[in-house]
Design an enzyme around this catalytic site. Structure first.
Site, short mmCIF file in Angstrom:
data_model
loop_
_atom_site.label_atom_id
_atom_site.label_comp_id
_atom_site.label_asym_id
_atom_site.label_seq_id
_atom_site.Cartn_x
_atom_site.Cartn_y
_atom_site.Cartn_z
CG ASN A 37 -22.17 -24.95 49.48
OD1 ASN A 37 -22.46 -25.96 50.46
ND2 ASN A 37 -23.08 -24.73 48.74
CG LEU A 86 -21.34 -25.87 37.94
CD1 LEU A 86 -21.24 -27.22 36.84
CD2 LEU A 86 -20.39 -26.38 38.99
N GLY A 98 -12.65 -28.71 34.21
CA GLY A 98 -12.20 -27.99 35.36
C GLY A 98 -11.92 -29.12 36.35
CE LYS A 158 -18.01 -22.90 46.92
NZ LYS A 158 -18.93 -23.22 45.89
CE1 TYR A 190 -24.46 -16.26 39.60
CE2 TYR A 190 -23.48 -18.34 40.24
CZ TYR A 190 -23.79 -16.87 40.42
OH TYR A 190 -23.45 -16.36 41.50
P1 NAP Z 1 -12.06 -22.71 41.49
O1 NAP Z 1 -12.14 -23.41 42.47
O2 NAP Z 1 -11.03 -21.49 41.33
O3 NAP Z 1 -11.53 -23.57 40.06
C1 NAP Z 1 -11.48 -22.79 38.78
C2 NAP Z 1 -11.20 -23.96 37.96
O4 NAP Z 1 -11.31 -23.36 36.38
C3 NAP Z 1 -9.93 -24.58 38.12
O5 NAP Z 1 -9.84 -25.76 37.37
C4 NAP Z 1 -8.94 -23.66 37.13
O6 NAP Z 1 -7.92 -24.18 36.53
C5 NAP Z 1 -9.99 -23.44 35.71
N1 NAP Z 1 -9.58 -22.37 35.20
C6 NAP Z 1 -9.50 -21.01 35.27
N2 NAP Z 1 -9.28 -20.33 34.20
C7 NAP Z 1 -9.10 -21.17 33.25
C8 NAP Z 1 -8.85 -20.87 31.89
N3 NAP Z 1 -8.66 -19.83 31.26
N4 NAP Z 1 -9.06 -22.35 31.09
C9 NAP Z 1 -9.12 -23.45 31.73
N5 NAP Z 1 -9.45 -23.67 32.78
C10 NAP Z 1 -9.47 -22.44 33.66
O7 NAP Z 1 -13.39 -22.05 41.17
P2 NAP Z 1 -14.83 -22.87 41.59
O8 NAP Z 1 -15.46 -22.66 42.90
O9 NAP Z 1 -14.34 -24.47 41.09
O10 NAP Z 1 -15.81 -22.41 40.39
C11 NAP Z 1 -15.87 -22.64 38.94
C12 NAP Z 1 -17.06 -21.89 38.47
O11 NAP Z 1 -18.26 -22.46 38.78
C13 NAP Z 1 -17.02 -20.46 38.63
O12 NAP Z 1 -17.62 -19.80 37.50
C14 NAP Z 1 -18.35 -20.43 39.66
O13 NAP Z 1 -18.74 -19.23 39.47
C15 NAP Z 1 -19.20 -21.63 39.44
N6 NAP Z 1 -20.02 -21.94 40.34
C16 NAP Z 1 -21.32 -21.98 40.28
C17 NAP Z 1 -22.15 -22.45 41.34
C18 NAP Z 1 -23.59 -22.48 40.97
O14 NAP Z 1 -24.30 -22.38 42.13
N7 NAP Z 1 -24.09 -22.29 39.73
C19 NAP Z 1 -21.68 -22.89 42.29
C20 NAP Z 1 -20.28 -22.95 42.46
C21 NAP Z 1 -19.29 -22.44 41.52
P3 NAP Z 1 -6.44 -23.94 37.42
O15 NAP Z 1 -6.32 -24.63 38.59
O16 NAP Z 1 -5.16 -24.32 36.28
O17 NAP Z 1 -6.51 -22.41 37.56
#
Ligand code: NAP
Length: 315
Positions: free
Chosen positions: A99, A261, A142, A77, A263
């Protein structure tokens, strides 16, 4: 209608797709293909699994006239941004992550424009569900790409945003990034470049996930809680996890709305626990639906068939 938008029944076999790595789990193809078919647009939505060394070529391939555009997901992204010609103002403000890519034909040639329909989707969810107290507060768990979209949507609603991440520096950087972008949008980029001038009240809203006392304090005045870490997405084992102790939900006011978020599963432990406490709560499917609908409208130049897309997601 601009010339790059497809007409119903057009013979040209347009293509669209999802750029990410991996992408096999995605539910976008079933949702987007249902929408294309419902409107009679001769296009296929495909999964474009792209290893890092092929990203530049993949994005360049979007300039082909048979391509309408693309979605972008983890881990690209942010990485696609320098490969595009421009960002929409909203994507620019929303932490510079994208996105959705739209291919536009202009008199001077083809342009690839990056959009952020995750922000559009979360903003719409806040329109539908947010009930605001005088202090208008949102807590985001997050600090990754999705969290930045949540911060963007909350700021579009004039909220004070608290960010809780396992590394407090990441929370502070997500807030600083948003603040710098707001300053730049207000035309003050030169004076505010760098994080050093972040106002203290913004800096004070960065919280370590493990700091239960400060997190409880933030939740006590919150109108909305967004869960935007990747905890709980995927396998049954992971799906049983929560990023915070569920006891902390007791700190939220009775009018607060909890949006996870994640799903898959549709009802996460966080959502279930919030509902059990009598709070309004939702899993991430509405976000998937609304970001997809907003992307579809950008590509197709007409309203997305929301009910068709909702049914395709089994909602
Ligand atoms: P990302 O950029 O990889 O960010 C992940 C975040 O989660 C980071 O802040 C990471 O912290 C944190 N994290 C990972 N493992 C963790 C743990 N064990 N404990 C605490 N924090 C943790 O991913 P993203 O794109 O933001 O996506 C995040 C979530 O949103 C995913 O589950 C994704 O599927 C969901 N999402 C849903 C939609 C929707 O349409 N519903 C759209 C977009 C994303 P660190 O930096 O310390 O690793």
């Amino acid at each position: 209608m601009p010339s790059h938008h497809p007409q119903s029944g057009a013979p040209r076999p347009f293509r669209l797709g999802l750029i990410g790595h991996p992408v096999a789990h995605s539910r976008s193809p079933v949702m987007q293909q249902a929408a294309l078919d419902a409107l009679g647009i001769a296009a296929r939505y495909e999964l474009w699994d792209t290893p890092p060394e092929e990203l530049a070529a993949r994005v360049a391939s979007l300039r082909d006239p048979r391509i309408l555009g693309a979605n972008v997901t983890i881990p690209y992204k942010a990485a696609v941004v320098p490969l595009l010609d421009a960002l929409s103002p909203q994507a620019q403000r929303a932490a510079g992550v994208v996105n959705t890519v739209v291919r536009e034909e202009t008199p001077s040639g083809v342009r690839l424009i990056g959009h952020n329909t995750d922000v559009v989707a979360l903003s719409r969810i806040l329109d539908e569900e947010g009930q605001w107290s005088a202090s208008r507060r949102v807590v985001v768990l997050g600090a990754g790409g999705a969290a930045r979209a949540a911060i963007g949507a909350a700021r579009e609603h004039g909220a004070a945003v608290y960010v809780a991440a396992r590394r407090i520096e990441a929370a502070a950087e997500a807030l600083a990034d948003r603040w710098r972008r707001e300053q730049a949008a207000a035309g003050e980029a030169e004076e505010t470049r760098g994080g050093s001038t972040l106002p203290v009240e913004w800096r004070a809203r960065a919280v370590a996930l493990g700091d239960t006392a400060r997190l409880a304090e933030a939740l006590r005045g919150a109108d909305v809680l967004f869960h935007a870490t990747s905890v709980g997405m995927g396998s049954a084992e992971e799906a049983a996890e929560s990023p915070i102790s569920l006891e902390l939900l007791a700190e939220l006011p009775a009018h607060a709305f909890v949006f996870d978020l994640v799903y898959a599963p549709p009802e996460t432990p966080l959502v279930r626990a919030a509902r059990q406490r009598g709070l309004r709560a939702s899993g991430g499917l509405p976000m998937l639906l609304y970001q997809g609908a907003a992307a579809f409208t950008l590509w197709a130049g007409r309203p997305a068939p929301l009910d068709v897309m909702r049914r395709a997601l089994g909602m």
